[in-house]
Design an enzyme around this catalytic site. Structure first.
Site, mmCIF file in Angstrom:
data_model
loop_
_atom_site.group_PDB
_atom_site.id
_atom_site.type_symbol
_atom_site.label_atom_id
_atom_site.label_comp_id
_atom_site.label_asym_id
_atom_site.label_seq_id
_atom_site.Cartn_x
_atom_site.Cartn_y
_atom_site.Cartn_z
ATOM 1 N N GLY A 183 0.825 -1.211 0.000
ATOM 2 C CA GLY A 183 0.000 0.000 0.000
ATOM 3 C C GLY A 183 0.853 1.252 0.000
ATOM 4 O O GLY A 183 0.508 2.262 0.624
ATOM 5 N N ALA A 184 1.972 1.204 -0.727
ATOM 6 C CA ALA A 184 2.967 2.282 -0.635
ATOM 7 C C ALA A 184 2.864 3.310 -1.761
ATOM 8 O O ALA A 184 3.738 4.161 -1.908
ATOM 9 C CB ALA A 184 4.382 1.691 -0.582
ATOM 10 N N ARG A 198 0.799 5.654 -1.822
ATOM 11 C CA ARG A 198 0.411 6.955 -1.245
ATOM 12 C C ARG A 198 0.327 6.813 0.285
ATOM 13 O O ARG A 198 0.528 5.729 0.838
ATOM 14 C CB ARG A 198 -0.937 7.393 -1.807
ATOM 15 C CG ARG A 198 -2.086 6.510 -1.348
ATOM 16 C CD ARG A 198 -3.396 6.895 -1.998
ATOM 17 N NE ARG A 198 -4.510 6.337 -1.237
ATOM 18 C CZ ARG A 198 -5.732 6.146 -1.707
ATOM 19 N NH1 ARG A 198 -5.995 6.464 -2.960
ATOM 20 N NH2 ARG A 198 -6.676 5.642 -0.944
ATOM 21 N N VAL A 236 -2.766 -7.690 -2.376
ATOM 22 C CA VAL A 236 -2.355 -8.479 -1.205
ATOM 23 C C VAL A 236 -3.392 -9.530 -0.807
ATOM 24 O O VAL A 236 -3.047 -10.520 -0.158
ATOM 25 C CB VAL A 236 -2.005 -7.590 0.014
ATOM 26 C CG1 VAL A 236 -0.823 -6.682 -0.279
ATOM 27 C CG2 VAL A 236 -3.213 -6.793 0.500
ATOM 28 N N SER A 265 -4.630 -0.100 14.293
ATOM 29 C CA SER A 265 -5.295 1.204 14.372
ATOM 30 C C SER A 265 -5.871 1.378 15.762
ATOM 31 O O SER A 265 -6.185 0.385 16.436
ATOM 32 C CB SER A 265 -6.437 1.260 13.350
ATOM 33 O OG SER A 265 -7.273 2.381 13.595
ATOM 34 N N TYR A 267 -13.740 -2.949 10.144
ATOM 35 C CA TYR A 267 -12.360 -2.436 10.246
ATOM 36 C C TYR A 267 -11.797 -2.632 11.654
ATOM 37 O O TYR A 267 -10.634 -3.039 11.813
ATOM 38 C CB TYR A 267 -12.390 -0.955 9.867
ATOM 39 C CG TYR A 267 -11.067 -0.250 9.803
ATOM 40 C CD1 TYR A 267 -10.247 -0.346 8.675
ATOM 41 C CD2 TYR A 267 -10.640 0.580 10.847
ATOM 42 C CE1 TYR A 267 -9.042 0.348 8.598
ATOM 43 C CE2 TYR A 267 -9.440 1.278 10.776
ATOM 44 C CZ TYR A 267 -8.646 1.165 9.644
ATOM 45 O OH TYR A 267 -7.461 1.847 9.568
ATOM 46 N N ALA A 304 -10.905 -6.222 12.088
ATOM 47 C CA ALA A 304 -9.684 -6.542 11.337
ATOM 48 C C ALA A 304 -8.447 -6.001 12.057
ATOM 49 O O ALA A 304 -7.432 -6.696 12.175
ATOM 50 C CB ALA A 304 -9.764 -5.962 9.921
ATOM 51 N N LYS A 305 -8.548 -4.775 12.561
ATOM 52 C CA LYS A 305 -7.373 -4.153 13.195
ATOM 53 C C LYS A 305 -7.062 -4.787 14.557
ATOM 54 O O LYS A 305 -5.907 -4.817 14.985
ATOM 55 C CB LYS A 305 -7.582 -2.640 13.319
ATOM 56 C CG LYS A 305 -7.554 -1.905 11.968
ATOM 57 C CD LYS A 305 -6.326 -2.257 11.137
ATOM 58 C CE LYS A 305 -6.018 -1.250 10.055
ATOM 59 N NZ LYS A 305 -4.885 -1.663 9.192
HETATM 60 N N1 NAD Z 1 -5.010 7.297 7.999
HETATM 61 C C1 NAD Z 1 -5.281 6.948 9.231
HETATM 62 O O1 NAD Z 1 -5.739 7.764 10.042
HETATM 63 C C2 NAD Z 1 -5.016 5.545 9.710
HETATM 64 C C3 NAD Z 1 -5.201 5.277 11.066
HETATM 65 C C4 NAD Z 1 -4.962 3.996 11.547
HETATM 66 C C5 NAD Z 1 -4.538 3.001 10.693
HETATM 67 N N2 NAD Z 1 -4.375 3.278 9.368
HETATM 68 C C6 NAD Z 1 -3.926 2.182 8.508
HETATM 69 O O2 NAD Z 1 -2.729 2.548 7.861
HETATM 70 C C7 NAD Z 1 -2.668 1.914 6.583
HETATM 71 C C8 NAD Z 1 -2.461 2.956 5.499
HETATM 72 O O3 NAD Z 1 -3.523 3.897 5.550
HETATM 73 P P1 NAD Z 1 -3.546 5.255 4.680
HETATM 74 O O4 NAD Z 1 -4.261 6.252 5.508
HETATM 75 O O5 NAD Z 1 -2.200 5.555 4.145
HETATM 76 O O6 NAD Z 1 -4.560 4.786 3.523
HETATM 77 P P2 NAD Z 1 -4.625 5.180 1.971
HETATM 78 O O7 NAD Z 1 -6.018 4.843 1.558
HETATM 79 O O8 NAD Z 1 -4.145 6.578 1.741
HETATM 80 O O9 NAD Z 1 -3.587 4.180 1.297
HETATM 81 C C9 NAD Z 1 -3.808 2.787 1.296
HETATM 82 C C10 NAD Z 1 -3.051 2.172 0.144
HETATM 83 O O10 NAD Z 1 -3.285 0.751 0.175
HETATM 84 C C11 NAD Z 1 -3.497 0.322 -1.155
HETATM 85 N N3 NAD Z 1 -4.272 -0.915 -1.191
HETATM 86 C C12 NAD Z 1 -5.586 -1.072 -0.887
HETATM 87 N N4 NAD Z 1 -5.971 -2.343 -1.098
HETATM 88 C C13 NAD Z 1 -4.875 -3.006 -1.550
HETATM 89 C C14 NAD Z 1 -4.651 -4.341 -1.959
HETATM 90 N N5 NAD Z 1 -5.643 -5.248 -1.935
HETATM 91 N N6 NAD Z 1 -3.415 -4.685 -2.362
HETATM 92 C C15 NAD Z 1 -2.415 -3.779 -2.391
HETATM 93 N N7 NAD Z 1 -2.563 -2.485 -2.018
HETATM 94 C C16 NAD Z 1 -3.792 -2.110 -1.605
HETATM 95 C C17 NAD Z 1 -4.254 1.472 -1.805
HETATM 96 O O11 NAD Z 1 -4.200 1.383 -3.238
HETATM 97 C C18 NAD Z 1 -3.535 2.687 -1.225
HETATM 98 O O12 NAD Z 1 -2.438 3.085 -2.017
HETATM 99 C C19 NAD Z 1 -3.969 1.124 6.442
HETATM 100 O O13 NAD Z 1 -3.766 -0.216 6.846
HETATM 101 C C20 NAD Z 1 -4.896 1.829 7.393
HETATM 102 O O14 NAD Z 1 -5.937 0.987 7.816
HETATM 103 C C21 NAD Z 1 -4.601 4.524 8.860
#
Ligand code: NAD
Length: 251
Positions: free
Chosen positions: A11-12, A14, A62, A140, A152, A155-156
């Site tokens: 998920g890198a 962005r 993934v 999370s 969610y 899952a977390k």
């Molecule tokens: N943003 C927050 O406040 C927050 C808080 C707690 C946890 N998180 C966790 O951190 C992680 C990243 O979050 P973010 O805010 O950067 O989200 P985001 O939506 O900006 O980025 C997530 C990335 O994961 C990719 N992705 C989604 N499904 C995929 C798959 N099946 N295979 C490969 N790549 C896939 C997307 O294309 C995207 O680039 C996530 O696991 C999210 O649950 C985020």
């Protein structure tokens, strides 16, 4: 650092994943920037290489075991055995329980739980062979419960149990596994939440910051800093932990 390590960050393309990928590259690791669409990884790869780092773009889902297996083997042959894994890919399908569909449930479980399982299973043989490994899973604060996130939060919370079990099973091979549980991080994911509840993102950030002890929301760099520590050579005695990176206490 005894040798150049290869890391995979899922998920890198962005958000947090991009921030972690850039930080690990700056720390001297070679980084596989993995996301659903290989072309979407180009900006992260460019940011890393233009700063003097080494990175490749890898397209994979993934949630799909075959896709993951092929991606991991490609990383091993192009960069070297991956011994650092950041399971970061994630999605949200928020809704109150009575409106949540089975598809919303399955999609979230598929990316977070099956995704982390697929990736870790594919990478662990490289780690155990190398007698070194660092696994960091993104949990999370929602693991503690959050309105509209039955899927969610489950899952977390599952990610935390998964992490502790990895720590127990893989410890004897020099592999650590830890989870980072972020609070509010400013990314497209939180922007999508603001949109869903009909609040302007800037207002959402301002309101959220007021509830956080350090009086600001988090940035991907905050998570990257924690990941950098957890994957470092010196963190070999830190395993099975969940670190809340949320600007205040959460558990
Ligand atoms: N943003 C927050 O406040 C927050 C808080 C707690 C946890 N998180 C966790 O951190 C992680 C990243 O979050 P973010 O805010 O950067 O989200 P985001 O939506 O900006 O980025 C997530 C990335 O994961 C990719 N992705 C989604 N499904 C995929 C798959 N099946 N295979 C490969 N790549 C896939 C997307 O294309 C995207 O680039 C996530 O696991 C999210 O649950 C985020």
């Amino acid at each position: 650092m005894s040798e150049t390590r290869t890391a995979i960050v899922t998920g890198a393309a962005r958000g947090i994943g991009r921030g972690v990928a850039q930080r690990l590259a700056a720390d001297g690791l070679q980084v596989a920037v993995l996301d659903l669409d290989e072309a979407a990884c180009a900006d992260t790869v460019e940011a890393i290489t233009s700063a003097g780092g080494t990175a490749i773009a890898v397209g994979a889902n993934v949630a799909d075991a075959d896709s993951v297996e092929a991606a991991v083997e490609r990383v091993a042959s192009e960069l070297g055995a991956p011994t650092v894994l950041i399971n970061n890919a994630g999605i949200i399908r928020d809704n109150l329980l009575f409106k949540m569909t089975v598809d919303d449930w399955d999609a979230v479980m598929g990316v977070h739980l099956r995704g982390a399982f697929n990736m870790t299973k594919a990478v662990q043989k490289h780690m155990t062979e190398a007698k070194f490994g660092r696994i960091v899973n993104l949990s999370s604060t929602s693991a503690l419960g959050n309105r509209g996130q039955a899927n969610y939060s489950a899952a977390k919370a599952g990610i935390q149990g998964f992490t502790k079990t990895l720590a127990i099973e893989l410890g004897k091979f020099g592999v650590t596994a830890n989870a980072i549980a972020p609070g509010f991080i400013q990314t497209d994911m939180t922007a999508a939440t603001a949109e869903r509840i009909g609040v302007d993102f800037d207002d959402f950030i301002k309101f959220s910051a007021e509830q956080i002890p350090v009086q600001r929301v988090g940035q991907p760099e905050d998570i990257a800093h924690t990941a950098s520590f957890l994957v470092s050579e010196g963190a070999g005695f830190v395993s099975g932990q969940v670190i809340y990176v949320a600007g205040g206490p959460k558990d």
